[in-house]
Design a protein around this motif. Structure first.
Motif, PDB file in Angstrom:
ATOM      1  N   ALA A 198       0.814  -1.214   0.000  1.00  0.00           N
ATOM      2  CA  ALA A 198       0.000   0.000   0.000  1.00  0.00           C
ATOM      3  C   ALA A 198       0.847   1.264   0.000  1.00  0.00           C
ATOM      4  O   ALA A 198       0.338   2.347  -0.250  1.00  0.00           O
ATOM      5  N   THR A 199       2.154   1.133   0.295  1.00  0.00           N
ATOM      6  CA  THR A 199       3.030   2.310   0.283  1.00  0.00           C
ATOM      7  C   THR A 199       3.850   2.386  -0.989  1.00  0.00           C
ATOM      8  O   THR A 199       4.611   3.336  -1.170  1.00  0.00           O
ATOM      9  N   LEU A 200       3.705   1.410  -1.884  1.00  0.00           N
ATOM     10  CA  LEU A 200       4.491   1.378  -3.118  1.00  0.00           C
ATOM     11  C   LEU A 200       3.613   1.786  -4.292  1.00  0.00           C
ATOM     12  O   LEU A 200       2.906   0.965  -4.879  1.00  0.00           O
ATOM     13  N   TRP A 201       3.681   3.011  -4.662  1.00  0.00           N
ATOM     14  CA  TRP A 201       2.861   3.504  -5.753  1.00  0.00           C
ATOM     15  C   TRP A 201       3.423   4.833  -6.196  1.00  0.00           C
ATOM     16  O   TRP A 201       4.177   5.491  -5.501  1.00  0.00           O
ATOM     17  N   GLY A 202       3.073   5.261  -7.412  1.00  0.00           N
ATOM     18  CA  GLY A 202       3.554   6.545  -7.919  1.00  0.00           C
ATOM     19  C   GLY A 202       2.763   7.673  -7.292  1.00  0.00           C
ATOM     20  O   GLY A 202       1.564   7.786  -7.491  1.00  0.00           O
ATOM     21  N   ARG A 203       3.405   8.556  -6.538  1.00  0.00           N
ATOM     22  CA  ARG A 203       2.661   9.597  -5.845  1.00  0.00           C
ATOM     23  C   ARG A 203       2.243  10.703  -6.797  1.00  0.00           C
ATOM     24  O   ARG A 203       2.887  10.965  -7.801  1.00  0.00           O
ATOM     25  N   ILE A 325      -7.308   6.164  -5.437  1.00  0.00           N
ATOM     26  CA  ILE A 325      -7.732   4.771  -5.299  1.00  0.00           C
ATOM     27  C   ILE A 325      -7.051   3.935  -6.370  1.00  0.00           C
ATOM     28  O   ILE A 325      -7.136   4.234  -7.563  1.00  0.00           O
ATOM     29  N   GLY A 326      -6.345   2.886  -5.930  1.00  0.00           N
ATOM     30  CA  GLY A 326      -5.652   1.992  -6.855  1.00  0.00           C
ATOM     31  C   GLY A 326      -5.952   0.547  -6.525  1.00  0.00           C
ATOM     32  O   GLY A 326      -6.864   0.243  -5.755  1.00  0.00           O
ATOM     33  N   GLY A 327      -5.179  -0.366  -7.090  1.00  0.00           N
ATOM     34  CA  GLY A 327      -5.444  -1.783  -6.920  1.00  0.00           C
ATOM     35  C   GLY A 327      -6.351  -2.305  -8.015  1.00  0.00           C
ATOM     36  O   GLY A 327      -6.795  -1.564  -8.903  1.00  0.00           O
ATOM     37  N   SER A 359      -3.737   5.682 -12.325  1.00  0.00           N
ATOM     38  CA  SER A 359      -3.592   5.249 -13.713  1.00  0.00           C
ATOM     39  C   SER A 359      -2.808   3.947 -13.826  1.00  0.00           C
ATOM     40  O   SER A 359      -2.772   3.326 -14.884  1.00  0.00           O
ATOM     41  N   LEU A 360      -2.162   3.499 -12.720  1.00  0.00           N
ATOM     42  CA  LEU A 360      -1.339   2.295 -12.762  1.00  0.00           C
ATOM     43  C   LEU A 360      -2.102   1.027 -12.413  1.00  0.00           C
ATOM     44  O   LEU A 360      -1.598  -0.070 -12.610  1.00  0.00           O
ATOM     45  N   GLY A 361      -3.305   1.157 -11.852  1.00  0.00           N
ATOM     46  CA  GLY A 361      -4.115  -0.011 -11.541  1.00  0.00           C
ATOM     47  C   GLY A 361      -3.399  -0.992 -10.643  1.00  0.00           C
ATOM     48  O   GLY A 361      -2.725  -0.631  -9.687  1.00  0.00           O
ATOM     49  N   ARG A 362      -3.506  -2.277 -10.963  1.00  0.00           N
ATOM     50  CA  ARG A 362      -2.912  -3.315 -10.118  1.00  0.00           C
ATOM     51  C   ARG A 362      -1.381  -3.301 -10.199  1.00  0.00           C
ATOM     52  O   ARG A 362      -0.699  -3.889  -9.366  1.00  0.00           O
ATOM     53  N   ARG A 363      -0.812  -2.612 -11.207  1.00  0.00           N
ATOM     54  CA  ARG A 363       0.642  -2.575 -11.389  1.00  0.00           C
ATOM     55  C   ARG A 363       1.326  -1.591 -10.450  1.00  0.00           C
ATOM     56  O   ARG A 363       2.563  -1.545 -10.396  1.00  0.00           O
ATOM     57  N   ALA A 364       0.566  -0.778  -9.743  1.00  0.00           N
ATOM     58  CA  ALA A 364       1.162   0.296  -8.954  1.00  0.00           C
ATOM     59  C   ALA A 364       2.176  -0.219  -7.940  1.00  0.00           C
ATOM     60  O   ALA A 364       3.281   0.320  -7.828  1.00  0.00           O
ATOM     61  N   ARG A 408      -0.199  12.439 -14.244  1.00  0.00           N
ATOM     62  CA  ARG A 408      -0.643  12.728 -12.884  1.00  0.00           C
ATOM     63  C   ARG A 408       0.223  12.055 -11.838  1.00  0.00           C
ATOM     64  O   ARG A 408       0.314  12.522 -10.718  1.00  0.00           O
ATOM     65  N   GLU A 409       0.829  10.930 -12.204  1.00  0.00           N
ATOM     66  CA  GLU A 409       1.632  10.193 -11.235  1.00  0.00           C
ATOM     67  C   GLU A 409       3.082  10.170 -11.694  1.00  0.00           C
ATOM     68  O   GLU A 409       3.363   9.794 -12.821  1.00  0.00           O
TER      69      GLU A 409
END
Length: 420
Positions: A198-203, A325-327, A359-364, A408-409
């Protein structure tokens, strides 16, 4: 006056520091023109030109012509770190999958593999699957284990502040054994760091206060406060899925009752619909929702309302500027954003928060893990000497790139600092 030898050592130290500055800027931003390097480093035109020439001569940089032209009408040269300097490895271990991605210091992703896993899979058998997928991904990238410089593993559980173990074993029991990072490091031959997915994503660029929600089988959150990732004293911050909605509700794996993820997570929706929580259960659920299955759409809408109720409470506490919101369930943006937004607007304390779908979906989480290796080598103590990799023609591989600074990210994991 300083002795000539002293002046020489001082000059050499300054030059070395400036070289490192250029490399760090390219590592964080992926690529840059010479003018952007001057802007981001504060170095003079002559210094940047000399250092770029030196680094290119040593095989550390590559320069390619952009299709856009500069003020002189000539193509603009874009600089990036060369692939031959080594590869980073991102690993995502979820409730029902294992995924790996291999990328270079220039931010190109040369291989990305996803493998379905049974719900409740464990490290006893899962480690072999991870290593198998890593070797397959490296083969696709034309490399092997010797070319890796470091690895980051994202886990669907809170991770200790030092990144070496799961902070709360009950939340991912199959992978909670104490030497997980050590076992993977031994198998891969590189330092390995653990992170909460949950902390690994493009901010989101330019947003200092936000909440990222990973909506998948379970529910988690990454909290960015004043531009920095907030982990909490023991790494347990962001366990949003275990916010209590109903103290008299059903028991949760965390030991509590009525937790948010029991109403808003993908596993909860499957349970409500009487479906089996198998490896492809979430994917089939999402497909049915996209196809307009009314029963499934109604169930997703109810889950989104519960999510909105939880976010309203979180927003009252943190007052974020944005909620991302991602995942997997980010694919159902049209079904999720409206009910979540309605629940947020019911509270006069949450009017500042805007909702956005990643925009990264499950790959975030997977790309975030890879980005952490590529942009912050000091955090994984990545080795600096690796066998030289041959350069490759991008057309010979499926070369993917992280989103650019114009999206955006941005490229970095949450909480890391971008040079501006």
């Amino acid at each position: 006056m300083p002795h000539d030898g002293t002046r020489s050592r001082t000059s050499s130290a300054i030059r070395s520091a400036n070289r490192s500055l250029i490399v760090d800027v390219l590592r964080v931003n992926g690529q840059a023109t010479r003018s952007q390097l001057r802007e981001l480093t504060g170095l003079s035109r002559a210094t940047v030109s000399a250092l770029v020439g030196e680094l290119a001569g040593r095989g550390l940089l590559v320069e390619e012509s952009n299709t856009e032209t500069g003020s002189t009408g000539r193509p603009v040269g874009v600089l990036s770190l060369d692939r031959s300097n080594g590869l980073g490895l991102g690993i995502d271990i979820g409730v029902r999958h294992v995924a790996v991605a291999v990328g270079d210091l220039g931010r190109n992703v040369y291989a990305e593999r996803w493998r379905q896993a049974p719900v409740g899979h464990a490290s006893s058998s899962g480690l072999e699957a991870v290593v198998c997928e890593v070797k397959a991904a490296l083969h696709e990238a034309g490399a092997d284990l010797d070319h890796l410089v470091g690895a980051v593993v994202g886990l669907a559980a809170p991770v200790s502040a030092e990144g070496g173990r799961i902070a709360e074993p009950k939340l991912l029991p199959g992978w909670a054994e104490g030497r997980l990072a050590g076992h993977l490091a031994d198998a891969l031959g590189v330092p390995v760091k653990l992170e909460n997915t949950a902390t690994l994503w493009g901010r989101a660029a330019g947003i200092p206060d936000l909440v990222y929600v990973k909506l998948a089988s379970r529910v988690g959150a990454g909290l960015v406060i004043n531009g920095s990732l907030y982990r909490g004293a023991d790494g347990l911050a962001g366990e949003f899925g275990h916010l209590t909605l109903d103290p008299n509700g059903p028991p949760c794996r965390c030991g509590g009752r009525g937790c948010l993820e029991l109403y808003a997570g993908g596993s909860a929706i499957l349970l409500e619909l009487g479906r089996k929580d198998t490896g492809d259960g979430i994917d089939l659920l999402i497909d049915d929702a996209l196809a307009g299955d009314r029963v499934v759409v109604d169930a997703v809408t109810r889950a989104a309302r519960h999510l909105g109720q939880g976010l309203a409470s979180l927003a009252k506490l943190l007052n974020p500027q944005r909620i991302v919101i991602g995942g997997e369930f980010s694919q159902l943006a049209d079904l999720i954003t409206a009910p979540v937004g309605e629940e947020l607007t019911r509270s006069c304390f949450t009017s500042a928060a805007t909702i956005e779908i990643s925009s990264l979906g499950r790959r975030a989480s997977l790309l975030g893990a890879l980005a952490l290796v590529l942009t912050q080598p000091s955090r994984v103590h990545a080795r600096t000497a690796v066998p030289r990799l041959p350069r490759v023609d991008g057309s010979a591989h499926q070369v993917l790139t992280f989103p650019t600074r114009n999206t955006r990210e941005v490229l970095t994991p949450a909480g890391s600092k971008l040079a501006r």
